[in-house]
Each structure stands twice: as C-alpha cells, then as structure tokens.
Design a protein around this motif. Structure first.
Motif, PDB file in Angstrom:
ATOM      1  N   ALA A 126       0.784  -1.257   0.282  1.00 40.37           N
ATOM      2  CA  ALA A 126      -0.126  -0.106  -0.006  1.00 40.37           C
ATOM      3  C   ALA A 126       0.843   1.198  -0.161  1.00 40.37           C
ATOM      4  O   ALA A 126       0.453   2.309  -0.643  1.00 40.37           O
ATOM      5  N   TYR A 127       1.980   1.372   0.696  1.00 41.56           N
ATOM      6  CA  TYR A 127       2.897   2.298   0.751  1.00 41.56           C
ATOM      7  C   TYR A 127       3.660   2.584  -0.479  1.00 41.56           C
ATOM      8  O   TYR A 127       3.461   3.749  -1.035  1.00 41.56           O
ATOM      9  N   GLU A 128       4.026   1.575  -1.163  1.00 46.40           N
ATOM     10  CA  GLU A 128       4.477   1.775  -2.591  1.00 46.40           C
ATOM     11  C   GLU A 128       3.429   2.206  -3.597  1.00 46.40           C
ATOM     12  O   GLU A 128       3.891   3.194  -4.428  1.00 46.40           O
ATOM     13  N   LEU A 129       2.141   1.823  -3.526  1.00 44.69           N
ATOM     14  CA  LEU A 129       1.203   2.290  -4.156  1.00 44.69           C
ATOM     15  C   LEU A 129       0.821   3.691  -4.619  1.00 44.69           C
ATOM     16  O   LEU A 129       0.645   4.106  -5.300  1.00 44.69           O
ATOM     17  N   TYR A 130       1.053   4.156  -3.205  1.00 37.82           N
ATOM     18  CA  TYR A 130       0.503   5.780  -3.282  1.00 37.82           C
ATOM     19  C   TYR A 130       1.589   6.636  -2.957  1.00 37.82           C
ATOM     20  O   TYR A 130       1.449   7.852  -3.213  1.00 37.82           O
ATOM     21  N   THR A 131       2.843   6.013  -2.839  1.00 35.33           N
ATOM     22  CA  THR A 131       3.979   7.003  -2.792  1.00 35.33           C
ATOM     23  C   THR A 131       4.929   7.008  -3.991  1.00 35.33           C
ATOM     24  O   THR A 131       5.557   7.684  -4.354  1.00 35.33           O
ATOM     25  N   GLY A 132       4.890   5.797  -4.670  1.00 31.24           N
ATOM     26  CA  GLY A 132       5.783   5.490  -5.737  1.00 31.24           C
ATOM     27  C   GLY A 132       7.255   5.235  -5.127  1.00 31.24           C
ATOM     28  O   GLY A 132       8.331   4.994  -5.867  1.00 31.24           O
ATOM     29  N   LEU A 133       7.502   4.980  -3.638  1.00 26.75           N
ATOM     30  CA  LEU A 133       8.690   4.743  -3.181  1.00 26.75           C
ATOM     31  C   LEU A 133       8.880   3.427  -2.650  1.00 26.75           C
ATOM     32  O   LEU A 133       7.811   2.357  -2.595  1.00 26.75           O
ATOM     33  N   LYS A 134      10.283   2.745  -2.592  1.00 31.22           N
ATOM     34  CA  LYS A 134      10.489   1.517  -2.132  1.00 31.22           C
ATOM     35  C   LYS A 134       9.914   1.174  -0.859  1.00 31.22           C
ATOM     36  O   LYS A 134      10.554   1.928   0.161  1.00 31.22           O
ATOM     37  N   GLY A 135       9.442   0.153  -0.532  1.00 32.74           N
ATOM     38  CA  GLY A 135       8.941  -0.350   0.952  1.00 32.74           C
ATOM     39  C   GLY A 135       9.986  -0.910   1.475  1.00 32.74           C
ATOM     40  O   GLY A 135      11.044  -1.314   0.884  1.00 32.74           O
ATOM     41  N   GLY A 136       9.755  -1.382   2.887  1.00 31.84           N
ATOM     42  CA  GLY A 136      10.926  -1.998   3.492  1.00 31.84           C
ATOM     43  C   GLY A 136      10.777  -2.154   4.832  1.00 31.84           C
ATOM     44  O   GLY A 136       9.642  -1.619   5.335  1.00 31.84           O
ATOM     45  N   CYS A 137      11.549  -2.537   5.643  1.00 37.20           N
ATOM     46  CA  CYS A 137      11.458  -2.997   7.028  1.00 37.20           C
ATOM     47  C   CYS A 137      12.812  -1.786   7.523  1.00 37.20           C
ATOM     48  O   CYS A 137      13.870  -2.010   7.142  1.00 37.20           O
ATOM     49  N   GLU A 138      12.345  -1.221   8.845  1.00 43.80           N
ATOM     50  CA  GLU A 138      13.375  -0.448   9.424  1.00 43.80           C
ATOM     51  C   GLU A 138      13.446  -0.644  10.979  1.00 43.80           C
ATOM     52  O   GLU A 138      12.071  -1.528  11.597  1.00 43.80           O
ATOM     53  N   SER A 139      14.149  -0.275  11.704  1.00 44.70           N
ATOM     54  CA  SER A 139      14.506  -0.308  12.991  1.00 44.70           C
ATOM     55  C   SER A 139      14.360   1.153  13.654  1.00 44.70           C
ATOM     56  O   SER A 139      14.787   2.177  12.963  1.00 44.70           O
ATOM     57  N   MET A 140      13.821   1.342  14.717  1.00 40.22           N
ATOM     58  CA  MET A 140      13.733   2.810  15.451  1.00 40.22           C
ATOM     59  C   MET A 140      13.995   2.562  17.012  1.00 40.22           C
ATOM     60  O   MET A 140      13.750   1.786  17.643  1.00 40.22           O
ATOM     61  N   GLY A 141      14.532   3.670  17.490  1.00 43.00           N
ATOM     62  CA  GLY A 141      14.838   3.683  18.861  1.00 43.00           C
ATOM     63  C   GLY A 141      13.604   4.162  19.756  1.00 43.00           C
ATOM     64  O   GLY A 141      13.553   3.727  20.789  1.00 43.00           O
ATOM     65  N   GLY A 142      12.751   4.819  19.077  1.00 44.11           N
ATOM     66  CA  GLY A 142      11.532   5.069  19.768  1.00 44.11           C
ATOM     67  C   GLY A 142      10.509   3.930  20.178  1.00 44.11           C
ATOM     68  O   GLY A 142      10.639   3.165  19.179  1.00 44.11           O
ATOM     69  N   GLY A 143       9.724   4.009  20.986  1.00 46.62           N
ATOM     70  CA  GLY A 143       9.079   2.795  21.502  1.00 46.62           C
ATOM     71  C   GLY A 143       7.477   3.381  20.987  1.00 46.62           C
ATOM     72  O   GLY A 143       7.127   4.629  21.721  1.00 46.62           O
ATOM     73  N   THR A 144       6.696   2.536  20.820  1.00 47.07           N
ATOM     74  CA  THR A 144       5.442   2.731  20.309  1.00 47.07           C
ATOM     75  C   THR A 144       4.238   1.766  21.254  1.00 47.07           C
ATOM     76  O   THR A 144       4.886   0.891  21.932  1.00 47.07           O
ATOM     77  N   TYR A 145       3.131   1.850  21.250  1.00 45.28           N
ATOM     78  CA  TYR A 145       2.164   1.005  21.895  1.00 45.28           C
ATOM     79  C   TYR A 145       2.381  -0.277  21.299  1.00 45.28           C
ATOM     80  O   TYR A 145       1.693  -1.212  22.029  1.00 45.28           O
ATOM     81  N   VAL A 146       2.925  -0.580  20.183  1.00 47.30           N
ATOM     82  CA  VAL A 146       3.025  -2.171  19.884  1.00 47.30           C
ATOM     83  C   VAL A 146       4.116  -2.914  20.171  1.00 47.30           C
ATOM     84  O   VAL A 146       4.415  -3.931  19.963  1.00 47.30           O
ATOM     85  N   HIS A 147       5.085  -2.165  21.214  1.00 47.63           N
ATOM     86  CA  HIS A 147       6.210  -2.977  21.576  1.00 47.63           C
ATOM     87  C   HIS A 147       6.007  -4.118  22.139  1.00 47.63           C
ATOM     88  O   HIS A 147       6.789  -5.309  21.912  1.00 47.63           O
ATOM     89  N   ASP A 148       4.867  -4.311  22.938  1.00 41.63           N
ATOM     90  CA  ASP A 148       4.624  -5.594  23.742  1.00 41.63           C
ATOM     91  C   ASP A 148       3.683  -6.372  22.780  1.00 41.63           C
ATOM     92  O   ASP A 148       3.215  -7.529  23.357  1.00 41.63           O
ATOM     93  N   LEU A 149       3.166  -6.256  21.696  1.00 40.08           N
ATOM     94  CA  LEU A 149       2.038  -7.014  21.005  1.00 40.08           C
ATOM     95  C   LEU A 149       2.942  -8.001  20.280  1.00 40.08           C
ATOM     96  O   LEU A 149       3.834  -7.774  19.465  1.00 40.08           O
ATOM     97  N   LYS A 150       2.195  -9.120  19.796  1.00 36.87           N
ATOM     98  CA  LYS A 150       2.939  -9.942  19.126  1.00 36.87           C
ATOM     99  C   LYS A 150       2.933  -9.728  17.575  1.00 36.87           C
ATOM    100  O   LYS A 150       4.112 -10.254  17.047  1.00 36.87           O
ATOM    101  N   ASN A 151       2.033  -9.050  17.101  1.00 41.72           N
ATOM    102  CA  ASN A 151       1.986  -8.907  15.911  1.00 41.72           C
ATOM    103  C   ASN A 151       1.591  -7.526  15.225  1.00 41.72           C
ATOM    104  O   ASN A 151       0.925  -7.065  14.786  1.00 41.72           O
ATOM    105  N   GLY A 152       2.697  -6.604  15.944  1.00 39.74           N
ATOM    106  CA  GLY A 152       2.366  -5.064  15.992  1.00 39.74           C
ATOM    107  C   GLY A 152       3.548  -4.411  15.420  1.00 39.74           C
ATOM    108  O   GLY A 152       4.676  -4.774  15.617  1.00 39.74           O
ATOM    109  N   VAL A 153       3.407  -3.579  14.724  1.00 42.65           N
ATOM    110  CA  VAL A 153       4.493  -2.682  13.856  1.00 42.65           C
ATOM    111  C   VAL A 153       4.208  -1.310  13.931  1.00 42.65           C
ATOM    112  O   VAL A 153       2.859  -0.980  14.051  1.00 42.65           O
ATOM    113  N   ALA A 154       4.927  -0.536  13.734  1.00 43.68           N
ATOM    114  CA  ALA A 154       4.769   1.060  13.562  1.00 43.68           C
ATOM    115  C   ALA A 154       4.741   1.323  12.030  1.00 43.68           C
ATOM    116  O   ALA A 154       5.675   0.810  11.238  1.00 43.68           O
ATOM    117  N   PHE A 155       4.116   1.931  11.504  1.00 44.32           N
ATOM    118  CA  PHE A 155       3.638   2.477  10.259  1.00 44.32           C
ATOM    119  C   PHE A 155       3.327   3.735   9.874  1.00 44.32           C
ATOM    120  O   PHE A 155       1.938   4.146  10.164  1.00 44.32           O
TER     121      PHE A 155
END
Length: 467
Positions: free
Chosen positions: A399-428
């Motif tokens: 979906a990201y690639e479809l609307y931006t024309g940019l290459k998708g991918g996966c990244e790491s970040m130092g900030g913590g979000t609500y999903v930190h302790d969820l089994k299948n949660g990511v920041a997006f």
C-alpha cells in the motif's frame, strides 16, 4: 483496488481533516495530576472525549474504557486490524517560533503545533481512512478498530488497562513512527540514579542545578545557580563554551547569586544526536568555572565523564554497541537535579537487539558505582521484532508503494510505541523517510501532504486486510 475512489475521497476532505486535527491540537493533553474519573488529568480527558465525539459524529461505534482509552469500530464483524494511536503529548517546552504550542497554524505546506505529528495528526488520518472506507461503501468482511490512548508518552499504562479487558487483534499498526514499516523497536533502559555527599558552604560554589522535563526528551534548557563567581568570569567562560558546543548561555542576578540558563535544542531521546543537550552543555560549562573542590563538584565531574556533552552512543559508560538489523545503541542524559547534598538524575538509552541486561544494565550500574553513583533500575525493556516477510508487513509495504511510488521495506527505530509488547504489531507512518518533524521539540510540525497520503495508505490497508 479502489485507489481512485480513495484518493478522490481524501483529497475532497482535506480541509475538514485539517480542521479536525487542529481541534484536537488546541487541547493541551500533556499528562496532568489525577482527578477522579480522569486518570491522567483534565487535558488527556478532554482530548479523548473530543476525539470520541468526532468519531461518533462520523458514524462509528465508540467505546470509552474508563477515560484511559477510547475506541472507534468500523463495523461489528470479527476483529482483524487494530490501529493504535495516542492523543497525549509531551510537555510544550520552550523555544517555539512559528506559533504557540497549542495554537496550530498552517504555513508553507506544514501544520505546526504540539501533537500535529505525534500523534494527533496521524490519529485523525487513520480516522479519515476509516471514514473513506465507510462512506465509499467498500464491503468488508472483518473489522478495523481505531484505538486512541492517553498515556503513551508517560509509560503506556492506558494501553495496559485496555488489554487487561480486550484481546490483541491479529494485526496491529501504530501510526506513530515513520514509513515504510518499522518492524523493530529497540529495547529501552530509562535509567534513574542518585548520589550524595557531605554538604559544603565553601565559595565559589554551585547552589543548585535543574534540567529536563521528561526522561524521553533531550532538554533544550538547563538552569543553575552559583555563588561567589564574578560575572566577567561567567561570561568569558560562556563565550568559549558557546563556540565549542553551540549552547547559548544567559545570566541574571538575584540576592547576590548568579542564575545561569543554558539554551540548546530539544529532541526526542531516541534521536539524541538531533538535539543540543542543554543539560550536558551546562554541566560542561560548570566544570570550567573555578568552583571550590568538594564532594559535589568531584561527583559532577565524574558523572560528566561517563556521559560527556556531545556523546550519544554510551561509549564512556562502556555500552557502545550495535547490530545490522537494529542499528546502534543511543543514550541521552535527560534529567538532573542537584543541590548541596546530592543529585537525582535520569538517562534514556535505546538498545539494539544485541543488548541485554548483562552487557548494558549491569555494565552501567558497575561504572556508576565506581564513581559513587547508584543506578536504581533492576530490569530493562527487551527489543521488539516482527517478521519482515509476513503477509501483514508485505501488505503494508504494498500500500505504501502504491500511493508514494517509493520502495517499501523494514526499519528499526529507537522510539517505543504502543505495539512494543504486541505479538504482531508494527509502527507504520505517518511521516515519509527523511522528514524531520521535530517530534518532542519546539516547532513540531506535520507535512500536510504526508498526512493526506497517510490517510490514503491506511484506507488501502484496511481494504486489503479486512475485505
């Protein structure tokens, strides 16, 4: 599928969406003292109820979980996707130039104000994504729920309350990071330490020191009071330090004592190199003054030696490390109070996958103990990692690639979000790569076009995952 319709809907509701963001951003929702029925005080309570009223007005079924968390459901079908956003904000802080923190304004394609990027703007973008799907009549077989919390910035006890009565959805994303997908969140050690010494009245001396507003914010200002030092010495030292560090120093006199304010630049503690730490800058400055040798000055010099100004990788504390997947450890000295008899301080370290309590927590504790400082932490938060090749993550990236024309991918970040302790949660989302929206700092902003494209992406994700 439905790309044209989604784009037309979001574009036609641009001003309405911005107006709703501004409505929420005018509310000062930083954590406030507890009031009965309002667990985080008046501000977060007001923001939550304003958002729920907004969602109900758009036809969503809402639920208020004891004023900790509010939810908006797109339909009454089986749970599939949760979108986790938050309505609380970090303190306004100082140094705003474009507008007052809680008076959002649009300028040069950006929306300025506390919360525009973190996280009220993205929360409203998610709500409009749900509106688009609902009002376009796109058929869904499963539900999407927008979860709006009010304590993300101060420990996420709100979301603990929510998950004590509700189950985690099969898939969850939080629009509280950046695009593309953040599938790794570093571990965290919010260190708290103290030290004491025998009081000394010998001049010249440091009377007091105070810096920091929150553990996860690099302080943009710091204050100290000294006695027995001539103004000429203070200003000459300040000129030298400003040239070396970029920290500005201001002076005032009261009751025979000199008040010193160091002015740097605030930043999120997960990105400490983006700021100019006024705390460490002022400590460095004080070590250059001819203060009398005593337990206080000796301890502060040693403490600065462990967390020197300009160092953000934990090297002097003995914990510099990194790995290919999650990057390098960061460390920000973020809070400190000093008087004649002791100090109380905090730092914020974001730790890569290779970090653990043996090679971080125990090392820091030992090195602080060696200079007479006690670290009080017994545990640290482990890193969070979701498989980057899962169907969920691949759908988000598509979906990201479809609307931006940019290459998708996966990244790491130092900030913590609500999903930190969820089994299948990511920041997006909801910022595009390379956008520095000054999160947690002065003049926080969101790029308006990025909020709009975020709403489109989120709508497409809802269709793709819940149809």
């Amino acid at each position: 599928m439905y790309k044209k319709e989604i784009e037309q809907y979001i574009d036609s509701h641009r001003q309405e969406m911005l107006d709703d963001i501004c409505t929420l951003c005018r509310i000062n929702s930083e954590k406030m003292p507890y009031v009965e029925g309002k667990p985080y005080g008046e501000g977060p309570f007001a923001a939550l109820n304003a958002a729920l009223e907004m969602a109900e007005g758009y036809g969503f079924s809402i639920t208020n979980y004891d004023n900790y968390v509010g939810t908006a459901d797109l339909n009454d079908k089986e749970a599939q996707l949760d979108i986790l956003a938050h309505l609380d904000v970090v303190p306004a802080g100082e140094g705003w130039t474009v507008t007052e923190p809680f008076e959002p304004v649009e300028k040069d394609g950006k929306l300025y104000g506390r919360g525009t990027a973190d996280d009220k703007g993205p929360a409203v973008a998610a709500m409009y994504a749900m509106r688009a799907v609902k009002e376009l009549g796109i058929p869904l077989s499963k539900n999407v729920r927008l979860i709006m919390g009010t304590d993300e910035e101060c420990g996420s006890s709100d979301i603990e309350h929510y998950y004590s009565v509700e189950k985690e959805a099969p898939m969850t994303f939080s629009p509280d990071g950046e695009f593309p997908v953040v599938n790794i969140e570093k571990g965290r050690l919010p260190g708290h330490f103290t030290a004491g010494w025998e009081k000394s009245e010998q001049l010249p001396r440091l009377v007091s020191f105070k810096a920091g507003v929150k553990t996860n914010v690099v302080p943009g200002k710091a204050h100290a009071v000294v006695e027995g030092v001539e103004l000429e010495v203070l200003t000459a030292t300040a000129a030298q330090m400003e040239q070396e560090t970029g920290i500005h120093f201001e002076f005032g006199e009261e009751s025979g004592k000199m008040h010193i304010t160091a002015v740097g630049e605030g930043a999120h503690a997960s990105l400490p190199y983006d700021g100019k730490n006024a705390l460490t800058g002022l400590l460095s400055y004080l070590t250059r003054l001819p203060l009398a040798e005593c337990g206080q000055t000796k301890t502060l010099k040693k403490l600065l030696g462990l967390m020197p100004h300009g160092e953000t990788d934990g090297k002097s504390l003995g914990v510099k490390m990194g790995d290919e997947l999650s990057g390098d450890l960061t460390l920000a000295f973020s809070m400190l109070t000093v008087n004649g008899e002791g100090l109380d301080g905090e730092f914020d370290s974001r730790c890569p996958i290779c970090a653990n309590e043996d090679n971080v927590l125990k090392v820091i504790r030992e090195n602080m103990a060696n200079i007479g400082v006690t670290l009080h932490n017994e545990t640290m938060t482990a890193p969070h990692h979701v498989d980057g090749d899962s169907h969920f993550v691949r759908t988000l990236n598509a979906a990201y690639e479809l609307y931006t024309g940019l290459k998708g991918g996966c990244e790491s970040m130092g900030g913590g979000t609500y999903v930190h302790d969820l089994k299948n949660g990511v920041a997006f989302g909801a910022a595009l790569p390379g956008t520095d929206n000054r999160m947690h700092g002065a003049d926080e902003f969101a790029v308006i076009d990025e909020l709009m494209v975020s709403a489109k992406i989120f709508a497409q994700v809802i269709v793709d995952l819940c149809s």
